[in-house]
Write a protein that holds these residues in place. Sequence first.
Motif, PDB file in Angstrom:
ATOM      1  N   CYS A 333     -73.503  62.299 -21.187  1.00 28.36           N
ATOM      2  CA  CYS A 333     -73.759  61.916 -19.796  1.00 28.36           C
ATOM      3  C   CYS A 333     -74.128  63.140 -18.953  1.00 28.36           C
ATOM      4  CB  CYS A 333     -72.527  61.218 -19.226  1.00 28.36           C
ATOM      5  SG  CYS A 333     -72.613  60.872 -17.452  1.00 28.36           S
ATOM      6  N   HIS A 334     -73.393  64.229 -19.158  1.00 26.03           N
ATOM      7  CA  HIS A 334     -73.658  65.432 -18.366  1.00 26.03           C
ATOM      8  C   HIS A 334     -75.006  66.048 -18.737  1.00 26.03           C
ATOM      9  CE1 HIS A 334     -72.654  68.773 -15.793  1.00 26.03           C
ATOM     10  NE2 HIS A 334     -72.927  69.620 -16.779  1.00 26.03           N
ATOM     11  N   GLN A 335     -75.345  66.054 -20.022  1.00 21.50           N
ATOM     12  CA  GLN A 335     -76.656  66.566 -20.440  1.00 21.50           C
ATOM     13  C   GLN A 335     -77.785  65.775 -19.792  1.00 21.50           C
ATOM     14  OE1 GLN A 335     -76.946  66.672 -24.748  1.00 21.50           O
ATOM     15  NE2 GLN A 335     -74.905  67.595 -24.936  1.00 21.50           N
ATOM     16  N   PRO A 370     -88.061  57.846 -16.768  1.00 24.61           N
ATOM     17  CA  PRO A 370     -87.022  58.658 -17.415  1.00 24.61           C
ATOM     18  C   PRO A 370     -87.483  59.345 -18.700  1.00 24.61           C
ATOM     19  CG  PRO A 370     -86.552  56.306 -17.620  1.00 24.61           C
ATOM     20  CD  PRO A 370     -87.681  56.430 -16.648  1.00 24.61           C
ATOM     21  N   SER A 371     -88.427  58.748 -19.413  1.00 23.95           N
ATOM     22  CA  SER A 371     -88.891  59.356 -20.658  1.00 23.95           C
ATOM     23  C   SER A 371     -89.587  60.696 -20.420  1.00 23.95           C
ATOM     24  CB  SER A 371     -89.832  58.406 -21.405  1.00 23.95           C
ATOM     25  OG  SER A 371     -90.958  58.102 -20.607  1.00 23.95           O
ATOM     26  N   GLN A 372     -89.974  60.955 -19.180  1.00 18.53           N
ATOM     27  CA  GLN A 372     -90.587  62.237 -18.838  1.00 18.53           C
ATOM     28  C   GLN A 372     -89.553  63.368 -18.898  1.00 18.53           C
ATOM     29  OE1 GLN A 372     -92.541  62.154 -15.022  1.00 18.53           O
ATOM     30  NE2 GLN A 372     -92.747  64.386 -14.912  1.00 18.53           N
ATOM     31  N   SER A 376     -85.716  61.077 -26.961  1.00 19.42           N
ATOM     32  CA  SER A 376     -85.499  59.731 -27.508  1.00 19.42           C
ATOM     33  C   SER A 376     -84.019  59.509 -27.824  1.00 19.42           C
ATOM     34  CB  SER A 376     -86.346  59.525 -28.772  1.00 19.42           C
ATOM     35  OG  SER A 376     -86.024  60.502 -29.756  1.00 19.42           O
ATOM     36  N   ASN A 377     -83.338  60.570 -28.240  1.00 24.15           N
ATOM     37  CA  ASN A 377     -81.906  60.460 -28.530  1.00 24.15           C
ATOM     38  C   ASN A 377     -81.116  60.146 -27.264  1.00 24.15           C
ATOM     39  OD1 ASN A 377     -79.543  60.678 -30.167  1.00 24.15           O
ATOM     40  ND2 ASN A 377     -79.194  62.725 -29.335  1.00 24.15           N
ATOM     41  N   GLN A 378     -81.471  60.775 -26.181  1.00 18.95           N
ATOM     42  CA  GLN A 378     -80.783  60.528 -24.914  1.00 18.95           C
ATOM     43  C   GLN A 378     -81.079  59.129 -24.381  1.00 18.95           C
ATOM     44  OE1 GLN A 378     -82.394  63.992 -22.917  1.00 18.95           O
ATOM     45  NE2 GLN A 378     -80.449  65.114 -23.067  1.00 18.95           N
ATOM     46  N   LEU A 379     -82.323  58.668 -24.540  1.00 20.21           N
ATOM     47  CA  LEU A 379     -82.673  57.311 -24.108  1.00 20.21           C
ATOM     48  C   LEU A 379     -81.929  56.269 -24.954  1.00 20.21           C
ATOM     49  CD1 LEU A 379     -86.511  57.811 -23.574  1.00 20.21           C
ATOM     50  CD2 LEU A 379     -84.804  57.391 -21.788  1.00 20.21           C
ATOM     51  N   GLN A 384     -77.418  52.254 -25.863  1.00 19.93           N
ATOM     52  CA  GLN A 384     -76.223  51.930 -26.651  1.00 19.93           C
ATOM     53  C   GLN A 384     -74.971  51.876 -25.787  1.00 19.93           C
ATOM     54  OE1 GLN A 384     -75.604  54.584 -29.942  1.00 19.93           O
ATOM     55  NE2 GLN A 384     -73.680  53.610 -30.585  1.00 19.93           N
ATOM     56  N   TYR A 385     -74.883  52.738 -24.770  1.00 16.44           N
ATOM     57  CA  TYR A 385     -73.692  52.808 -23.936  1.00 16.44           C
ATOM     58  C   TYR A 385     -73.965  52.251 -22.536  1.00 16.44           C
ATOM     59  CZ  TYR A 385     -71.630  55.536 -27.663  1.00 16.44           C
ATOM     60  OH  TYR A 385     -71.134  55.922 -28.881  1.00 16.44           O
ATOM     61  N   SER A 386     -74.661  51.141 -22.512  1.00 19.71           N
ATOM     62  CA  SER A 386     -74.891  50.441 -21.249  1.00 19.71           C
ATOM     63  C   SER A 386     -73.730  49.481 -20.986  1.00 19.71           C
ATOM     64  CB  SER A 386     -76.217  49.679 -21.312  1.00 19.71           C
ATOM     65  OG  SER A 386     -76.205  48.760 -22.381  1.00 19.71           O
ATOM     66  N   ASP A 387     -73.857  48.610 -20.004  1.00 18.77           N
ATOM     67  CA  ASP A 387     -72.775  47.713 -19.608  1.00 18.77           C
ATOM     68  C   ASP A 387     -72.231  46.919 -20.808  1.00 18.77           C
ATOM     69  OD1 ASP A 387     -71.028  46.450 -17.867  1.00 18.77           O
ATOM     70  OD2 ASP A 387     -72.411  44.785 -17.515  1.00 18.77           O
ATOM     71  N   GLY A 388     -70.905  46.983 -21.023  1.00 18.34           N
ATOM     72  CA  GLY A 388     -70.262  46.262 -22.127  1.00 18.34           C
ATOM     73  C   GLY A 388     -69.819  47.140 -23.280  1.00 18.34           C
ATOM     74  N   TRP A 389     -70.219  48.413 -23.281  1.00 16.75           N
ATOM     75  CA  TRP A 389     -69.864  49.273 -24.417  1.00 16.75           C
ATOM     76  C   TRP A 389     -68.347  49.492 -24.516  1.00 16.75           C
ATOM     77  CZ3 TRP A 389     -67.394  54.054 -24.678  1.00 16.75           C
ATOM     78  CH2 TRP A 389     -67.187  54.709 -23.464  1.00 16.75           C
ATOM     79  N   LEU A 390     -67.650  49.405 -23.381  1.00 15.22           N
ATOM     80  CA  LEU A 390     -66.209  49.620 -23.376  1.00 15.22           C
ATOM     81  C   LEU A 390     -65.409  48.408 -23.853  1.00 15.22           C
ATOM     82  CD1 LEU A 390     -65.432  51.664 -20.111  1.00 15.22           C
ATOM     83  CD2 LEU A 390     -64.730  52.254 -22.438  1.00 15.22           C
ATOM     84  N   ASP A 391     -66.061  47.262 -24.030  1.00  9.37           N
ATOM     85  CA  ASP A 391     -65.333  46.036 -24.379  1.00  9.37           C
ATOM     86  C   ASP A 391     -64.553  46.183 -25.675  1.00  9.37           C
ATOM     87  OD1 ASP A 391     -66.427  45.000 -22.123  1.00  9.37           O
ATOM     88  OD2 ASP A 391     -67.820  43.634 -23.111  1.00  9.37           O
ATOM     89  N   ASP A 392     -65.097  46.922 -26.635  1.00 11.60           N
ATOM     90  CA  ASP A 392     -64.413  47.089 -27.923  1.00 11.60           C
ATOM     91  C   ASP A 392     -63.093  47.849 -27.792  1.00 11.60           C
ATOM     92  OD1 ASP A 392     -66.390  45.766 -29.268  1.00 11.60           O
ATOM     93  OD2 ASP A 392     -67.463  47.580 -29.880  1.00 11.60           O
ATOM     94  N   TYR A 393     -62.917  48.576 -26.706  1.00 12.88           N
ATOM     95  CA  TYR A 393     -61.714  49.385 -26.520  1.00 12.88           C
ATOM     96  C   TYR A 393     -60.701  48.725 -25.584  1.00 12.88           C
ATOM     97  CZ  TYR A 393     -64.728  52.928 -28.585  1.00 12.88           C
ATOM     98  OH  TYR A 393     -65.564  53.615 -29.425  1.00 12.88           O
ATOM     99  N   GLU A 394     -61.025  47.564 -25.051  1.00 10.33           N
ATOM    100  CA  GLU A 394     -60.128  46.906 -24.106  1.00 10.33           C
ATOM    101  C   GLU A 394     -58.896  46.363 -24.840  1.00 10.33           C
ATOM    102  OE1 GLU A 394     -60.414  44.122 -20.112  1.00 10.33           O
ATOM    103  OE2 GLU A 394     -62.056  44.090 -21.577  1.00 10.33           O
ATOM    104  N   TYR A 395     -57.712  46.741 -24.344  1.00  7.00           N
ATOM    105  CA  TYR A 395     -56.433  46.341 -24.960  1.00  7.00           C
ATOM    106  C   TYR A 395     -56.426  46.652 -26.464  1.00  7.00           C
ATOM    107  CZ  TYR A 395     -55.382  44.039 -20.568  1.00  7.00           C
ATOM    108  OH  TYR A 395     -55.141  43.793 -19.238  1.00  7.00           O
ATOM    109  N   ASN A 396     -56.979  47.799 -26.828  1.00  7.73           N
ATOM    110  CA  ASN A 396     -57.117  48.193 -28.231  1.00  7.73           C
ATOM    111  C   ASN A 396     -55.852  48.913 -28.713  1.00  7.73           C
ATOM    112  OD1 ASN A 396     -58.216  48.855 -30.761  1.00  7.73           O
ATOM    113  ND2 ASN A 396     -59.150  50.725 -29.965  1.00  7.73           N
ATOM    114  N   PHE A 397     -54.716  48.185 -28.735  1.00 10.01           N
ATOM    115  CA  PHE A 397     -53.438  48.811 -29.068  1.00 10.01           C
ATOM    116  C   PHE A 397     -53.352  49.229 -30.530  1.00 10.01           C
ATOM    117  CE2 PHE A 397     -52.425  46.379 -25.241  1.00 10.01           C
ATOM    118  CZ  PHE A 397     -51.788  47.347 -24.500  1.00 10.01           C
TER     119      PHE A 397
END
Length: 402
Positions: A333-335, A370-372, A376-379, A384-397
Motif C-alpha cells: 500500500c505504501h509503495q 493508474p497504469s501510468q 502490473s504487480n501493483q495493479l 486482489q485486495y479490493s473490497d471483501g479481501w478481509l472477509d476470510d479473516y473475520e472471526y478467524n479464531f
Amino acid sequence: MKIALRKVTSGKVNAEQLKDAFTPLKLERSTSIVSITCSSQGFEVSLRYGVEWHKIQKAWGEIRRDRQVRKVWSNIDLLVVPSTYASNSKNISKFSEQLCEFLTETNYLHFTHFGYLKNAFPKSQIKQILGVFLKKEDIFCEVCWDIDEKYFEDMRELLENELKLANQDVQIDCFEQTLFAWNAEYDRLRNLNKILKTELSERRNEEIMREIERRQNMATDNNITAPNINTVDVGNAGEFYAMSLFIRMGFITAKAPEGTADYDLMVMSNDGYSFKPIQVKTITDGEHWLLRQRHELVNENLIFCFIHLTDIRTIPRVFLVPSHVVSYVISMCHQIYMALPNRHGGAHRDSQMRTLKFDFSTLIRNVENPSQYLSSNQLNFLTQYSDGWLDDYEYNFEIINS
C-alpha cells in the motif's frame, strides 16, 4: 491407558553408546509427548529427538530449582521429570501425578525413564508409577514404555500383575526397539474422539454466532446512540472487547503489562500447546486502520486483531490477521501511495505512517490513468485486495491454533 513394552539394547551409560543404541519413535506432532529424566540419559534422548540445546538447558535449571515436572515445547514436546531415587516414594508418586496432568490431550507417550538401568531392577519405583497411571480413567493414550533388555521379563511380569490388580484386561504388546508400532485399534478410537471434538467445537461456534446475531438484533430494535469518545478510550474498548471474545471462545487470555509496545493481549489455547501475542487495532468508523513503518517487520507469532466499531446498535466486526499478511499489504500500500501523484500532481511526502484498508483499490479512486504510475504487480495487488479481501479473516479464531 494402554502400555506397550519396548526392549532397549543394554549397555554402559555412555553418551556415544546412547546415541548409537537409542532409536527415537515416529511421533505425531502435537498429539505426542516424550517423558525423560533430568539426567545425562534424558539429555541424550532429548538430543536424539532434535530438541534445541538452549531449551533443554533452561528447563534443566528450572527443574533443579523447583523440583517440578516441566513441559518443553519443541520439535517434539518433552516432559522433563526431576531425578528421583527408588527410596524416595513421596516424590515418585508426586511426579507421576504431575506427569498425568499433561496426558489428557495426548495420544502417544514415549516413557523413556527405564531404558538404561545400571543397577538392580527398580521394582518398587515402577509399581508406584503404575499405581498412579492405571488409576487415571480420564487419560486415553498409548504408552511406549522403554525397558532395559536386562530386565525386560521382570517388567512384563510386573505389568501383568499390576493390570490384574487394577482389573484391566489389556493385552501387553512387547517389541524389540526397532520394531515398535502403535496399536491400530487405538488409532481408530483416537480418530473417533477427534471427530467428536471437532463436532463439539463447530456446535459451540454456531451458538456463539447465533448469540452475536441475537444481540445485534436487540441493539437495532433499541434506538441507542453512542457518544463520541477519544482515541484512548476507543483503544481500550477494542482491547476489552477482543479479550472477552477470546475468553468466550475457550482461550486463556490476559492483558499484556502496561507499556508493552508490540502487543496488547496474550492468548493461549486451553491445552497450552499454542500461544500467541495479540496486537489490537480499533477504529470507530472509516475505511482503514493506522499503523506504522515498524509493523512491516514480520513477527511470525504475532496476530493482529482489527476491530471495527460503528454505532452501538451494530455488533463490531473483528478480523484476526497474521503478521506476515499485515506486513505485505501495508508495505505494498505504501509503495503504491508513493508511486501515485498527490492531488496537485506532485509527489507524496514520505512518512512513518502506514494504513491497512478494507479496500486498497480506493488508492486509485481519483487517479485517471493508474497504469501510468503503477506496475502490473501493483495493479494486480489492488484487484486482489479490493473490497471483501478481509472477509476470510473475520472471526478467524482457528488462527490461534495454527
